[in-house]
Design a protein around this motif. Sequence first.
Motif, mmCIF file in Angstrom:
data_model
loop_
_atom_site.group_PDB
_atom_site.id
_atom_site.type_symbol
_atom_site.label_atom_id
_atom_site.label_comp_id
_atom_site.label_asym_id
_atom_site.label_seq_id
_atom_site.Cartn_x
_atom_site.Cartn_y
_atom_site.Cartn_z
ATOM 1 N N LEU A 101 0.863 -1.369 -0.012
ATOM 2 C CA LEU A 101 0.017 0.059 0.035
ATOM 3 C C LEU A 101 0.696 1.079 -0.068
ATOM 4 O O LEU A 101 0.395 2.276 -0.642
ATOM 5 C CB LEU A 101 -0.883 -0.232 1.196
ATOM 6 N N SER A 102 2.094 1.271 0.754
ATOM 7 C CA SER A 102 2.937 2.259 0.700
ATOM 8 C C SER A 102 3.425 2.812 -0.533
ATOM 9 O O SER A 102 3.547 3.637 -0.943
ATOM 10 C CB SER A 102 3.790 2.320 1.483
ATOM 11 N N ASN A 103 3.899 1.535 -1.231
ATOM 12 C CA ASN A 103 4.574 1.652 -2.721
ATOM 13 C C ASN A 103 3.693 2.364 -3.577
ATOM 14 O O ASN A 103 3.802 3.164 -4.449
ATOM 15 C CB ASN A 103 4.953 0.221 -3.137
ATOM 16 N N GLU A 104 2.276 1.794 -3.598
ATOM 17 C CA GLU A 104 1.112 2.214 -4.301
ATOM 18 C C GLU A 104 0.899 3.897 -4.114
ATOM 19 O O GLU A 104 0.691 4.418 -5.084
ATOM 20 C CB GLU A 104 -0.045 1.464 -4.184
ATOM 21 N N THR A 105 0.900 4.069 -2.863
ATOM 22 C CA THR A 105 0.852 5.376 -2.300
ATOM 23 C C THR A 105 1.499 6.564 -2.973
ATOM 24 O O THR A 105 1.571 7.419 -3.558
ATOM 25 C CB THR A 105 0.369 5.650 -0.955
ATOM 26 N N ILE A 106 2.899 5.999 -2.767
ATOM 27 C CA ILE A 106 4.247 6.754 -2.910
ATOM 28 C C ILE A 106 4.164 6.945 -4.768
ATOM 29 O O ILE A 106 4.465 7.881 -5.266
ATOM 30 C CB ILE A 106 5.263 6.223 -2.660
ATOM 31 N N SER A 107 3.759 5.919 -5.488
ATOM 32 C CA SER A 107 3.680 5.918 -7.003
ATOM 33 C C SER A 107 2.667 6.730 -7.436
ATOM 34 O O SER A 107 2.900 7.655 -8.385
ATOM 35 C CB SER A 107 3.496 4.522 -7.475
ATOM 36 N N LEU A 108 1.439 6.792 -6.924
ATOM 37 C CA LEU A 108 0.294 7.564 -7.034
ATOM 38 C C LEU A 108 0.793 9.134 -7.108
ATOM 39 O O LEU A 108 0.439 10.058 -7.665
ATOM 40 C CB LEU A 108 -0.850 7.326 -6.443
ATOM 41 N N GLN A 109 1.309 9.488 -5.667
ATOM 42 C CA GLN A 109 1.794 10.819 -5.577
ATOM 43 C C GLN A 109 2.843 11.336 -6.515
ATOM 44 O O GLN A 109 2.849 12.401 -7.155
ATOM 45 C CB GLN A 109 2.231 10.685 -4.129
ATOM 46 N N GLU A 110 3.839 10.315 -6.935
ATOM 47 C CA GLU A 110 4.831 10.739 -7.906
ATOM 48 C C GLU A 110 4.083 11.131 -9.169
ATOM 49 O O GLU A 110 4.661 11.902 -9.641
ATOM 50 C CB GLU A 110 5.944 9.666 -7.811
ATOM 51 N N GLU A 111 3.367 10.217 -9.601
ATOM 52 C CA GLU A 111 2.687 10.528 -10.731
ATOM 53 C C GLU A 111 1.807 11.820 -10.869
ATOM 54 O O GLU A 111 1.921 12.570 -11.808
ATOM 55 C CB GLU A 111 1.490 9.537 -11.138
ATOM 56 N N GLU A 112 1.192 12.093 -9.782
ATOM 57 C CA GLU A 112 0.423 13.286 -9.667
ATOM 58 C C GLU A 112 1.311 14.488 -9.778
ATOM 59 O O GLU A 112 1.030 15.568 -10.406
ATOM 60 C CB GLU A 112 -0.176 13.347 -8.241
ATOM 61 N N ASN A 113 2.407 14.480 -9.203
ATOM 62 C CA ASN A 113 3.653 15.688 -9.058
ATOM 63 C C ASN A 113 4.204 15.863 -10.463
ATOM 64 O O ASN A 113 5.107 16.744 -10.710
ATOM 65 C CB ASN A 113 4.331 15.523 -8.087
ATOM 66 N N ASP A 114 4.382 14.877 -11.352
ATOM 67 C CA ASP A 114 5.108 15.026 -12.674
ATOM 68 C C ASP A 114 4.116 15.732 -13.758
ATOM 69 O O ASP A 114 3.054 15.969 -13.825
ATOM 70 C CB ASP A 114 5.072 13.549 -13.429
#
Length: 107
Positions: free
Chosen positions: A94-107
């Motif tokens: 879940l942490s990895n998923e959350t981090i990936s989603l946040q990274e995609e949002e900031n790109d």
Amino acid sequence: RALARILNSGTRVLVTTHSDTFVQQINNLMQLYAHPKRSDLMKKFGYQDADLINPADAEAYEFSPDADRTFVKKLKKSQGGFIVPSLNETLYQLSNETISLQEEEND
């Protein structure tokens, strides 16, 4: 705290959960039981002796499903409490998923 008080009254307690938060709270109550700064931490968090769990009085088991059956495994206890691989793995994913989603949002 309520379960700890019931346990400390001499009543046997059986609980099932999928909650990592619940397991962590049980671990905290066990860890605090013999913590070198027990008195200070109890005061800080508002605990009483009846709220703590003697690790010797607690056991935990993990139920792991397989294709056509469920395996039951007694969990190991560390100084920090019970180690629950399935909950830890879920939190990690879940942490990895959350981090990936946040990274995609900031790109």
